[in-house]
Design a protein around this motif. Structure first.
Motif, PDB file in Angstrom:
ATOM      1  N   LEU A 200      24.535  50.814  23.956  1.00 56.35           N
ATOM      2  CA  LEU A 200      24.506  49.997  25.127  1.00 56.35           C
ATOM      3  C   LEU A 200      23.547  49.537  26.151  1.00 56.35           C
ATOM      4  O   LEU A 200      22.910  48.677  26.038  1.00 56.35           O
ATOM      5  CB  LEU A 200      25.936  48.643  25.231  1.00 56.35           C
ATOM      6  N   GLU A 201      23.781  50.378  26.472  1.00 52.14           N
ATOM      7  CA  GLU A 201      23.056  51.294  27.982  1.00 52.14           C
ATOM      8  C   GLU A 201      21.431  51.017  27.376  1.00 52.14           C
ATOM      9  O   GLU A 201      20.827  50.793  27.962  1.00 52.14           O
ATOM     10  CB  GLU A 201      23.581  51.772  28.835  1.00 52.14           C
ATOM     11  N   GLU A 202      21.331  51.795  26.597  1.00 47.40           N
ATOM     12  CA  GLU A 202      19.619  51.717  26.447  1.00 47.40           C
ATOM     13  C   GLU A 202      19.284  50.867  25.292  1.00 47.40           C
ATOM     14  O   GLU A 202      18.020  50.715  25.226  1.00 47.40           O
ATOM     15  CB  GLU A 202      19.821  53.362  25.219  1.00 47.40           C
ATOM     16  N   VAL A 203      19.999  49.878  24.782  1.00 45.13           N
ATOM     17  CA  VAL A 203      19.411  48.343  23.961  1.00 45.13           C
ATOM     18  C   VAL A 203      18.188  47.754  25.670  1.00 45.13           C
ATOM     19  O   VAL A 203      18.833  47.724  26.764  1.00 45.13           O
ATOM     20  CB  VAL A 203      20.028  47.675  23.831  1.00 45.13           C
ATOM     21  N   VAL A 238      33.964  49.113  25.418  1.00 46.00           N
ATOM     22  CA  VAL A 238      32.947  48.308  26.332  1.00 46.00           C
ATOM     23  C   VAL A 238      33.924  46.743  26.578  1.00 46.00           C
ATOM     24  O   VAL A 238      35.720  46.516  26.042  1.00 46.00           O
ATOM     25  CB  VAL A 238      31.986  47.324  25.706  1.00 46.00           C
ATOM     26  N   LYS A 239      34.130  46.560  28.225  1.00 47.01           N
ATOM     27  CA  LYS A 239      34.871  45.229  28.139  1.00 47.01           C
ATOM     28  C   LYS A 239      33.866  44.074  27.719  1.00 47.01           C
ATOM     29  O   LYS A 239      32.523  43.623  27.993  1.00 47.01           O
ATOM     30  CB  LYS A 239      34.796  44.795  29.625  1.00 47.01           C
ATOM     31  N   ARG A 270      28.163  49.593  35.119  1.00 49.00           N
ATOM     32  CA  ARG A 270      28.291  49.276  33.861  1.00 49.00           C
ATOM     33  C   ARG A 270      28.057  48.474  33.200  1.00 49.00           C
ATOM     34  O   ARG A 270      28.309  47.376  33.541  1.00 49.00           O
ATOM     35  CB  ARG A 270      29.565  49.800  32.788  1.00 49.00           C
ATOM     36  N   VAL A 271      28.121  48.122  31.586  1.00 48.18           N
ATOM     37  CA  VAL A 271      27.554  47.331  31.039  1.00 48.18           C
ATOM     38  C   VAL A 271      28.567  46.832  30.333  1.00 48.18           C
ATOM     39  O   VAL A 271      29.848  47.417  29.934  1.00 48.18           O
ATOM     40  CB  VAL A 271      26.988  48.326  29.500  1.00 48.18           C
TER      41      VAL A 271
END
Length: 291
Positions: A200-203, A238-239, A270-271
């Motif tokens: 998700l962090e790379e999207v 993930v939250k 954090r994502v």
């Protein structure tokens, strides 16, 4: 005597005309006289036959003037001419010409778009040859083999499309393994696909889709929040925050969920994800008959 009879006959005729004006006719005893003359009406079969004859294509338009009849015949001729197809096809000449013009315009617009996109990525230019034709036989065999491996891990992509993307990177100077990693990550995080939580962090887009299991839920910190908790898959956790205005269905701990169109946010480096009115939640294990 004859004169009196004639006068009486005239008076009786006038009285009959007066009586036909609407007032009932009575006899000497004061009883209303009923006309017993039979009235002839068409039978049901006759009415049906008349309707069939009137709607028959060979029936003439009775009751029309010569001008109206000529206008009707001209209209019928125009309709018949419009329905006439050419070359035994199921479309008129005007429809065929319109279709050709639309197809030509669509092709030209697509080419202009590809030429503009080719200024950024040369492989999208319509005049650029297939990159696989620029590889040696050994390189092409390696690209096709890796494309089959990537196809098994990604749904919705064919090995031919993947091999072309791999060949583009190899021709640009990347090694085969580097090309495989780059293409796999790009296709894995493309729009509309379920993204692994660890990626998700790379999207690079705002809305993403994930699939996993609800690990835990806790009490929301604000009245505008419906639910908040953690969703995990094989790659990470993930939250997820569900806002009340999203009107999303209620999640339970341990359930497997798929969230489409979740908004990607950042909190303390954090994502995290937020379920909004544009998001949808599906529960793949709910309502199974064996449970």
């Amino acid at each position: 005597m004859s004169t009196e009879n004639a006068i009486r006959q005239v008076v009786s005729v006038d009285e009959q005309g007066f009586d036909e004006s609407g007032e009932p006719v009575v006899d000497e005893d004061g009883f209303e006289l009923v006309d017993e003359t039979p009235q002839f009406r068409p039978a049901v079969e006759q009415e049906m036959k008349a309707k069939v004859d009137a709607n028959h294509p060979d029936a003439r338009p009775f009751g029309l003037t010569l001008e109206a009849e000529e206008r009707l015949e001209a209209r019928e001729w125009e309709i018949e001419r419009t329905k006439t197809r050419f070359d035994a096809r199921q479309e008129s000449s005007r429809e065929a010409r319109t279709k050709k013009v639309a197809e030509k315009g669509s092709t030209e617009r697509g080419r202009v778009f590809e030429e503009r996109a080719g200024s950024v990525n040369k492989w999208t230019h319509p005049d650029e040859p297939d990159p696989r034709a620029q590889l040696s036989q050994e390189e092409l065999a390696g690209v096709n083999e890796q494309a089959v491996r990537v196809e098994r891990k990604l749904d919705g992509w064919t090995s031919a499309a993947i091999s072309r993307k791999l060949a583009e990177r190899v021709v640009d100077g990347s090694s085969l393994m580097s090309a495989v990693i780059g293409v796999f990550e790009a296709l894995q995080t493309e729009p509309g696909r379920v993204v692994p939580i660890a990626a998700l962090e790379e999207v690079r887009r705002q809305e993403v889709s994930i699939e996993g299991r609800v690990k835990t839920l806790w009490e929301p910190s604000h009245t505008s929040i419906s639910q908040v908790g953690l969703v995990e898959d094989e790659s990470g956790t993930v939250k997820v925050t569900v806002w009340k205005r999203s009107d999303a269905p209620w999640m339970q701990e341990g359930e497997r969920v798929r969230i489409h169109g979740a908004a990607r946010n950042w909190y303390e480096g954090r994502v995290s994800l937020a379920v909004t009115g544009w998001s949808t939640i599906h529960f793949s294990e709910r309502g199974r008959w064996w449970e």
